[in-house]
Design an enzyme around this catalytic site. Structure first.
Site, PDB file in Angstrom:
ATOM      1  CG  LEU A  29      -1.886  -5.964  -4.163  1.00 46.31           C
ATOM      2  CD1 LEU A  29      -0.384  -6.254  -4.296  1.00 46.31           C
ATOM      3  CD2 LEU A  29      -2.120  -4.973  -3.024  1.00 46.31           C
ATOM      4  CG  HIS A  33      -2.791  -1.575  -3.636  1.00 44.02           C
ATOM      5  ND1 HIS A  33      -3.926  -2.131  -4.171  1.00 44.02           N
ATOM      6  CD2 HIS A  33      -3.079  -1.303  -2.344  1.00 44.02           C
ATOM      7  CE1 HIS A  33      -4.859  -2.196  -3.251  1.00 44.02           C
ATOM      8  NE2 HIS A  33      -4.390  -1.698  -2.122  1.00 44.02           N
TER       9      HIS A  33
HETATM   10  P1  AMP Z   1      -5.912  -1.006   1.101  1.00 44.66           P
HETATM   11  O1  AMP Z   1      -5.353  -2.250   0.489  1.00 44.66           O
HETATM   12  O2  AMP Z   1      -7.233  -0.584   0.522  1.00 44.66           O
HETATM   13  O3  AMP Z   1      -5.875  -1.018   2.605  1.00 44.66           O
HETATM   14  O4  AMP Z   1      -4.916   0.177   0.665  1.00 44.66           O
HETATM   15  C1  AMP Z   1      -3.548   0.106   0.910  1.00 44.66           C
HETATM   16  C2  AMP Z   1      -2.926   1.439   0.593  1.00 44.66           C
HETATM   17  O5  AMP Z   1      -3.162   1.765  -0.772  1.00 44.66           O
HETATM   18  C3  AMP Z   1      -3.515   2.586   1.437  1.00 44.66           C
HETATM   19  O6  AMP Z   1      -2.487   3.490   1.818  1.00 44.66           O
HETATM   20  C4  AMP Z   1      -4.474   3.219   0.466  1.00 44.66           C
HETATM   21  O7  AMP Z   1      -4.725   4.595   0.732  1.00 44.66           O
HETATM   22  C5  AMP Z   1      -3.722   3.066  -0.847  1.00 44.66           C
HETATM   23  N1  AMP Z   1      -4.661   3.175  -1.970  1.00 44.66           N
HETATM   24  C6  AMP Z   1      -5.811   2.482  -2.148  1.00 44.66           C
HETATM   25  N2  AMP Z   1      -6.447   2.904  -3.269  1.00 44.66           N
HETATM   26  C7  AMP Z   1      -5.677   3.886  -3.797  1.00 44.66           C
HETATM   27  C8  AMP Z   1      -5.784   4.736  -4.954  1.00 44.66           C
HETATM   28  N3  AMP Z   1      -6.820   4.654  -5.781  1.00 44.66           N
HETATM   29  N4  AMP Z   1      -4.795   5.629  -5.177  1.00 44.66           N
HETATM   30  C9  AMP Z   1      -3.735   5.728  -4.338  1.00 44.66           C
HETATM   31  N5  AMP Z   1      -3.581   4.970  -3.230  1.00 44.66           N
HETATM   32  C10 AMP Z   1      -4.533   4.058  -2.967  1.00 44.66           C
END
Ligand code: AMP
Length: 292
Positions: A29, A33
């Site tokens: 995270l 996140h």
């Molecule tokens: P992940 O753990 O990469 O599957 O991401 C989980 C959630 O966090 C997803 O909805 C992603 O789009 C969101 N997320 C990941 N990186 C970012 C970021 N830099 N800004 C905003 N949301 C993010």
């Protein structure tokens, strides 16, 4: 904060709770996140975060085995951000038969952009997110704009399956350099991080053109490309201008205030594949954004 690993305990904890905000993640995270969790904390009585490195969304030869994991730090971030329930199931529990019943989103949304190089990826994402939505039954699902194709596809899945969940999208969180926060940034050496920030440099060049009146796809895409090619370590996979909700290719950004275009990019630096995007609209981006 309660930490649970099995669906049964999760069900017991959530029984009778109707105002649940849910943030699905794959762990490792970071501030992106945290922004989703913070918004959920503001808007919902109960906040549930899942951490599940979903094997269904990794293709052969992708980074499932080396995907970053930081369970202790993740727990601490969740606790500090005010998460009520952290759900960390194992693959054996969530998908005991390995290949589960699948949720297959429309191919015109999954075979474009990232789907071209990641066949099956979005079916893997949709399948697990629908399983999690059934277990958690949230009022609101929080997603990040960083994964713009995922947003469009999951909105469509939730709507097509009448899941009755509201989807809210948080803006992309970035480092001061402009680099979008991503768990995969942990793969980058310091020098690579600086170069990776030029992906956003390319998008900003297009944003500047758009701000002074350019609406056609070709010059906007060319502005991104011209910036990126200055950095030979960045290997472009695609740059595309699409309608944000449907992912259909666009020849130009519509002048309608209701229209929302997404300029999306994927590029590799070494073995690390990074994505980013910008929303282009003549309306109010946050209002237009929340409508779709
Ligand atoms: P992940 O753990 O990469 O599957 O991401 C989980 C959630 O966090 C997803 O909805 C992603 O789009 C969101 N997320 C990941 N990186 C970012 C970021 N830099 N800004 C905003 N949301 C993010």
């Amino acid at each position: 904060m309660q930490v649970v690993v099995d669906p049964q305990s999760l069900g017991e904890i959530l029984k009778g709770r109707h105002d649940v905000g849910f943030v699905p993640t794959m762990g490792a995270l970071h501030g992106g996140h945290r922004a989703l969790i913070t918004q959920a904390r503001r808007e919902c009585a109960t906040v549930v975060v899942s951490i599940f490195v979903n094997p269904l969304q990794f293709g052969a030869g992708e980074d499932l085995d080396r995907y970053p994991r930081s369970p202790v730090a993740d727990r601490e971030l969740c606790r500090a951000a005010g998460v009520d329930v952290l759900f960390c199931p194992t693959a054996d529990v969530l998908i005991p038969r390995g290949t589960p019943t699948q949720v297959v989103p429309p191919p015109e949304m999954t075979e474009v952009l990232c789907g071209r190089s990641r066949p099956g990826h979005f079916t893997g994402v949709a399948t697990i997110v629908v399983v999690l939505l059934h277990l958690i039954r949230p009022r609101v699902l929080y997603l990040g704009q960083k994964d713009g194709q995922q947003v469009a596809i999951l909105r469509r899945v939730c709507s097509d399956l009448h899941l009755g969940v509201e989807v809210r999208v948080c803006p992309t969180q970035r480092l001061p350099s402009g680099l979008a926060l991503s768990s995969r940034n942990r793969y980058l050496a310091e020098a690579e991080g600086a170069i990776a920030a030029e992906i956003y440099g390319g998008l900003r060049a297009a944003q500047h053109l758009f701000d002074v009146g350019t609406m056609e796809a070709l010059p906007l895409i060319e502005a991104v490309r011209a910036h990126i090619v200055q950095f030979p370590q960045l290997v472009l996979e695609y740059i595309a201008l699409v309608d944000a909700p449907s992912l259909r290719p666009l020849a130009r950004v519509s002048s309608s205030p209701d229209a929302l275009a997404m300029l999306a990019i994927a590029a590799k630096i070494g073995l690390t594949r990074l994505i980013d995007n910008l929303l282009l609209t003549h309306g109010n981006p946050t209002q237009t954004h929340s409508r779709h």
